[in-house]
Scaffold this active site. Structure first.
Site, PDB file in Angstrom:
ATOM      1  N   ILE A 714       0.650  -1.017   0.347  1.00 21.98           N
ATOM      2  CA  ILE A 714       0.171   0.357   0.403  1.00 21.98           C
ATOM      3  C   ILE A 714       1.044   1.235  -0.240  1.00 21.98           C
ATOM      4  O   ILE A 714       0.350   2.456   0.348  1.00 21.98           O
ATOM      5  CB  ILE A 714      -0.771   0.075   1.254  1.00 21.98           C
ATOM      6  N   GLY A 715       2.436   1.125   0.000  1.00 26.40           N
ATOM      7  CA  GLY A 715       2.645   2.450  -0.085  1.00 26.40           C
ATOM      8  C   GLY A 715       4.209   1.929  -0.064  1.00 26.40           C
ATOM      9  O   GLY A 715       4.798   1.181   0.349  1.00 26.40           O
ATOM     10  N   GLY A 717       8.639   3.564   1.066  1.00 25.43           N
ATOM     11  CA  GLY A 717       9.212   5.258   1.250  1.00 25.43           C
ATOM     12  C   GLY A 717      10.591   4.998   0.888  1.00 25.43           C
ATOM     13  O   GLY A 717      10.861   4.103   0.136  1.00 25.43           O
ATOM     14  N   SER A 719      13.671   3.482   2.951  1.00 24.15           N
ATOM     15  CA  SER A 719      13.927   2.310   3.753  1.00 24.15           C
ATOM     16  C   SER A 719      12.951   0.848   3.794  1.00 24.15           C
ATOM     17  O   SER A 719      13.218   0.524   3.993  1.00 24.15           O
ATOM     18  CB  SER A 719      13.888   2.936   5.162  1.00 24.15           C
ATOM     19  N   GLY A 720      12.205   1.984   3.133  1.00 19.10           N
ATOM     20  CA  GLY A 720      11.509   0.137   2.579  1.00 19.10           C
ATOM     21  C   GLY A 720       9.610   0.474   2.359  1.00 19.10           C
ATOM     22  O   GLY A 720       8.739   1.289   1.805  1.00 19.10           O
ATOM     23  N   LYS A 721       9.226  -1.073   2.154  1.00 16.34           N
ATOM     24  CA  LYS A 721       7.798  -0.988   1.954  1.00 16.34           C
ATOM     25  C   LYS A 721       6.882  -1.274   2.502  1.00 16.34           C
ATOM     26  O   LYS A 721       7.122  -2.174   3.966  1.00 16.34           O
ATOM     27  CB  LYS A 721       7.521  -2.340  -0.143  1.00 16.34           C
ATOM     28  N   VAL A 722       5.479  -0.665   2.589  1.00 13.87           N
ATOM     29  CA  VAL A 722       5.010  -0.864   3.433  1.00 13.87           C
ATOM     30  C   VAL A 722       3.622  -1.259   3.102  1.00 13.87           C
ATOM     31  O   VAL A 722       2.650  -2.052   2.022  1.00 13.87           O
ATOM     32  CB  VAL A 722       3.421   0.420   3.890  1.00 13.87           C
ATOM     33  N   LYS A 737       5.373  -2.507   7.866  1.00 11.76           N
ATOM     34  CA  LYS A 737       6.562  -1.945   7.397  1.00 11.76           C
ATOM     35  C   LYS A 737       7.839  -2.911   7.404  1.00 11.76           C
ATOM     36  O   LYS A 737       8.534  -3.195   8.481  1.00 11.76           O
ATOM     37  CB  LYS A 737       6.893  -0.165   7.705  1.00 11.76           C
ATOM     38  N   ASP A 843      10.175  15.142  10.273  1.00 14.05           N
ATOM     39  CA  ASP A 843      10.179  14.342   9.419  1.00 14.05           C
ATOM     40  C   ASP A 843       8.260  14.922   9.382  1.00 14.05           C
ATOM     41  O   ASP A 843       7.965  14.375   9.071  1.00 14.05           O
ATOM     42  CB  ASP A 843      10.051  13.543   8.927  1.00 14.05           C
TER      43      ASP A 843
END
Length: 1024
Positions: A714-715, A717, A719-722, A737, A843
């Site tokens: 679903i997403g 970033g 540093s990795g996938k979610v 995550k 952030d």
């Protein structure tokens, strides 16, 4: 005999005298001991009495947790936190700043007879009027009640605190007039009345405070007054802050008599008239803010007495005329800001020779002539901004000689010549913005790769040469369109993975388009049109996840349009016109949500995809003779039905053959994939996993691992996938995550993982995402969170994404937006003020604000967070981490971290909620913060900046409140930003106003039409 008698007599006499002396000594010692015993007894009674008063004080305020260490068993009260005593153990100071204290001030607080200092700031205390109990504190010298909820009026006898040296009642709800008797507190050194709701005018009697050194009367929006001439009698005053307080009239001519003045801020008022020449008589003046007024006239000539001035800021007025050459005599001048005026003539060469000049801001005037060649030669110049003038000649070649330059902004002039080679020396250089000039020649080779360079904007000049083999790794925006660059596009250019905008249109570039350009994950805009490019389009898309605009028109590109273009998730504008493309239009292009499409003037054939058969694409397919469509509105041939019918048998046969082949192929492929997946799954499950729970769990690590498949993504970033994973028979949903690497995690990712686990496992709050557990192996890290149905806030604020959200709403109405803002503020306030160690997120952005099914906000993604040792203390980070558009300016420049960088990011979110705009708009080449500040500074109505989608719902007051608060939170100076606790207070007041108005619909609707003009009443700022 006689001698013996005399000797004996002398001896007897001496003995008697010694005996008397001894008796006197004994008598004295007795009284001394008695006195000491009495003193000790009295002192003990005093200590017991003061301890009892403090314990009563704690009980009166309902035993707040912050005073838990105030106990009778905890030795002497002088050792209690926040208590100061003198040498004999009597209380002299109480400092209870930011202790979550509620209630009123008890009258018995002045039973502490030696109390000199009392600080109750940043709490939730109330009153109906100024607490007159303080009149009984006979020795009180320092009183701070700021940032509370005190209301009512100030008493006329407020002068009954004659020893007071500092009075701070700012950011409360005091109202009425400021009593003239305040001018009788003659011992005052500091008087702070800012951000209250006083009306009337400033009492001229304040001018009688002859010892006053600091006076703060800013943000009093219900007052309309002139600046009293009596204030100029304050000969010891160093700091005068009267910003945003409806000042009218002229600045007194006698201001030059305030000999000690160092800081003068009269900004954001309605002052008019000439700038008095006396202003330049102030020898100690270092900062002057007069922007957003209606001052006019010429700048007065500067006399010798002004030679100690450090900073002059006369920007954003209506100044005319020229800059006096006398400015060159201000040898201590470090900053000169005259932007947004109507000044003309040549910029004096003498300014370029100022030895301490650091900041020069002369943009948006009518200056002409050439620039002094000495700029940068004699001083540590950091900012050089001369844009939007009529300047000619070259840029000063010595600009970067001292290597301190951060920015060169000189667009919209008539400059010529080459870029200064000295720019290569400037490792801190972040921006070079010289578009719309007549500059020429090659770009200095070292400029392309400067480490901190983020924006290189060179469009509309006559630059030549070839593009570099490498770009700065931190470059975000490269605009070189409408120049004369030539040669091939080097592959090495695209090793800069942070690039967001690349505009190289209208040059002489040739060769093919490198495949590597599709590997830029953050690229949103790519213009390579009007060049001499050839070859085919990239057939494999490596990582164009963010691309929204692609323009490759007016080249000589051939071959087919790759079907992979149809899988670009964010593409909205596609222009491939005036090339030599052939073949059919891939049907996959119909999957795109294009707002603009141009494939005209190519050699395309066949039928266009059904999705494009409407008037929106009427000119998208022109001059392709072999294209056809059924819709006559597209201005191309109708597909020949007879030709289609005659081709049906062969088409059917071909379809059968292709279908059979596909079935066989898919069968083989499926078998292979299943085998590989099974092997990988077995290998993955065989790894040594360690599950660390932070909650009571009803699933195992195998439940999580089995759900880590591509369709559940679903997403993603940095540093990795979610993943969205369903676990256990009850189909509970969690978010996972995954930080994965084929080898052991690198140091950066390991640190991110450790930081997130450490923080999220230690805190609990309804507005912070819940970390359920972590699962780790040698080469993989999994963080398992609660799943939030409505995903992230940024998806709701981006119009193109709103229709795809699960609840079916087209947009977020204002009550929900305010609810989200309050929730996020509560989470951040908890992190900053209520944790044992304050936590800075580092952030804060809309994509890190997650929403549950009821649109309650939860803060997520703590991979960049940093625990601070002490609240408010700066911590230096080794690298800058954050997101463009949300990053506080001091963080980018100094890499210093405290809670105020989170306040800045939250301010950007408030502006997003109020305006509906993105944090960074590629089309306008500016951030939302810059746009919003410019909107305000130019005097535009705030209502014009609000999101049209929700503005019609008549929540104007509350939206203006959020916009103003966003402006305050994004102040360039961290000290000018409120704390998150203050921000939360204001938002809660806005929310209370909204609830009240929703419960009084009739009164609300009756004023809707009136609210379409700006409400200048800033009372919604509350305690800011």
């Amino acid at each position: 005999m006689h001698g013996s008698s005399m000797s004996s007599s002398f001896h007897i006499t001496s003995t008697i005298l010694m005996t008397k002396t001894s008796l006197k000594c004994i008598h004295f010692s007795f009284y001394t001991i008695l006195f000491l015993l009495l003193f000790s007894h009295v002192n003990s009674q005093l200590n017991d009495q003061e301890q009892a008063i403090l314990l009563n004080l704690k009980q009166y305020w309902k035993n707040p947790h912050s005073l838990s260490q105030w106990t009778s068993s905890n030795s002497s009260h002088c050792t209690w936190p926040n208590i100061t005593c003198n040498t004999v153990g009597s209380v002299t100071g109480i400092s209870l700043q930011n202790m979550n204290i509620t209630g009123t001030v008890p009258p018995f607080i002045c039973d502490l007879n030696n109390l000199t200092t009392l600080d109750l700031s940043y709490n939730y205390m109330t009153s109906n009027g100024f607490p007159t109990a303080f009149y009984n504190c006979s020795k009180l010298q320092y009183l701070d009640l700021s940032q509370n909820y005190f209301a009512g009026t100030l008493p006329n006898d407020i002068h009954r605190m004659p020893r007071l040296r500092q009075l701070n009642i700012g950011a409360n709800s005091f109202s009425g007039i400021i009593p003239a008797s305040i001018g009788q507190l003659t011992e005052l050194r500091i008087l702070q009345l800012f951000a209250c709701q006083f009306n009337g005018s400033f009492p001229p009697e304040i001018g009688n405070l002859s010892n006053l050194e600091r006076l703060e009367l800013a943000y009093m929006t219900r007052i309309t007054t002139t600046l009293p001439a009596e204030f100029t009698k304050l000969r010891k005053l160093k700091y005068l802050w009267v910003a945003h307080s409806n000042l009218v009239g002229e600045i007194p001519d006698t201001i030059g008599e305030m000999a000690a003045l160092e800081h003068l801020d009269l900004s954001m008022n309605n002052l008019s008239g000439n700038i008095p020449s006396g202003l330049f008589m102030l020898k100690n003046l270092s900062i002057v803010y007069l922007y957003i007024n209606k001052l006019f006239g010429k700048i007065p000539r500067v006399v010798e007495a002004a030679s100690n001035m450090d900073v002059i800021d006369l920007s954003k007025n209506n100044l005319t005329g020229t800059i006096p050459d006398d400015f060159g005599r201000l040898t201590k001048l470090s900053g000169l800001s005259l932007f947004f005026n109507q000044l003309s003539g040549k910029i004096p060469d003498s300014i370029g020779r100022l030895p301490r000049l650091i900041v020069l801001k002369l943009f948006s005037n009518n200056f002409s002539g050439t620039l002094s060649p000495d700029f940068g030669r004699y001083s540590m110049l950091e900012e050089f901004q001369v844009a939007s003038n009529r300047l000619t000649g070259p840029l000063p070649q010595h600009l970067g000689d001292n290597g301190k330059l951060v920015g060169v902004v000189a667009f919209d002039n008539n400059l010529s010549g080459q870029l200064p080679k000295s720019l290569e020396n400037c490792n801190n250089l972040k921006i070079v913005y010289v578009t719309n000039n007549r500059l020429s020649g090659n770009i200095p080779s070292g400029l392309w790769t400067l480490f901190n360079l983020s924006k290189l904007l060179l469009s509309n000049n006559a630059f030549t040469g070839e593009l570099p083999e490498r770009l700065s790794r931190n470059l975000l925006m490269l605009r070189i369109s409408h120049n004369r660059f030539s040669g091939k596009i080097p592959i090495g250019m695209f090793s800069s993975k942070n690039l967001v905008v690349l505009d190289a249109s209208n040059n002489f570039l040739n060769g093919t388009i490198p495949q590597e350009v599709t590997a830029l994950p953050n690229l949103t805009t790519l213009f390579l049109d009007q060049n001499r490019l050839s070859g085919s389009l990239p057939s494999t898309i490596l990582s164009w996840k963010s691309l929204t605009t692609l323009n490759l028109s007016r080249n000589a590109i051939s071959g087919q349009i790759p079907k992979e273009f149809g899988s670009l998730p964010c593409l909205t504008d596609l222009d491939l016109s005036e090339n030599q493309l052939s073949g059919q239009i891939p049907p996959q292009l119909g999957f795109l949500k294009l707002t603009s499409l141009n494939l005209s003037s190519n050699h395309l054939t066949g039928r266009i995809p059904n999705e494009f058969e409407n008037n929106a694409y009427a000119s998208s397919f022109l001059n392709n003779p072999h294209l056809c469509a059924n819709s006559p509105s597209l201005n191309i041939h109708n597909c020949n039905s007879k030709l289609q019918n005659s081709s049906k048998p062969s088409s059917k046969l071909l379809a059968w053959i292709l279908g059979l082949a596909m079935v066989v192929l898919l069968g083989l492929l499926a078998s292979f994939v299943v085998t590989i997946i099974c092997k990988n799954r077995k290998h993955e499950l065989d790894l040594k996993w360690k599950l660390t729970p932070f909650q009571s769990l009803n699933f195992t690590e195998s439940d999580i691992l089995s759900g880590l498949i591509e369709k559940n993504v679903i997403g993603s970033g940095g540093s990795g996938k979610v993943y969205r994973v369903s676990v256990n028979p009850l189909c509970e949903i969690v978010a996972v995550k995954k930080i994965w690497n084929s080898r052991k995690l690198d140091h950066k990712l390991e640190n991110e993982f450790t930081a997130e686990v450490k923080i999220l496992s230690s805190i609990r709050h309804t507005n912070i995402v819940t970390l359920l557990c972590c699962i780790s192996s040698d080469n993989s890290k999994l963080l398992v969170y609660e799943y939030l149905e409505n995903r992230s806030l940024d998806l709701w604020l981006q119009r193109k994404s709103r229709k795809s959200t699960v609840s079916g709403l087209v947009h977020l109405n204002w009550p929900k937006r305010l609810q989200i803002a309050v929730g996020a503020a509560q989470g951040l306030s908890y992190m900053h003020h209520d944790c044992s160690q304050p936590i800075v997120h580092r952030d804060v952005k809309s994509s890190n604000i997650l929403l549950d099914s009821e649109f309650n906000a939860k803060i997520a993604d703590f991979g960049l967070a940093k625990m601070l040792i002490k609240q408010g203390e700066y911590t230096t980070m080794s690298v800058v981490a954050g997101s463009f558009g949300y990053m506080a300016p001091e963080y980018a420049h100094t890499i210093r971290v405290n809670e105020k960088i989170d306040v800045y990011g939250f301010g950007v979110i408030l502006l997003e909620l109020a305006t509906g705009r993105k944090a960074y708009d590629d089309d306008e080449h500016t951030s939302l913060v810059e746009w919003a500040w410019r909107h305000v500074q130019e005097g535009n109505p705030i209502v014009d900046a609000l999101d049209e989608e929700v503005k019609e719902l008549c929540y104007i007051d509350e939206m203006c409140c959020a916009f103003k608060l966003g402006i305050k939170c994004t102040s360039r100076q961290p000290s000018m930003r409120p704390s998150m606790k203050e921000v939360l207070k204001v938002l809660l007041r806005c929310n209370e106003l909204l609830i009240y108005e929703e419960n009084n619909v009739s009164s609300k609707n009756s004023k809707c039409d009136k609210e379409l003009v700006e409400n200048n009443d800033a009372s919604n700022f509350g305690s800011i």
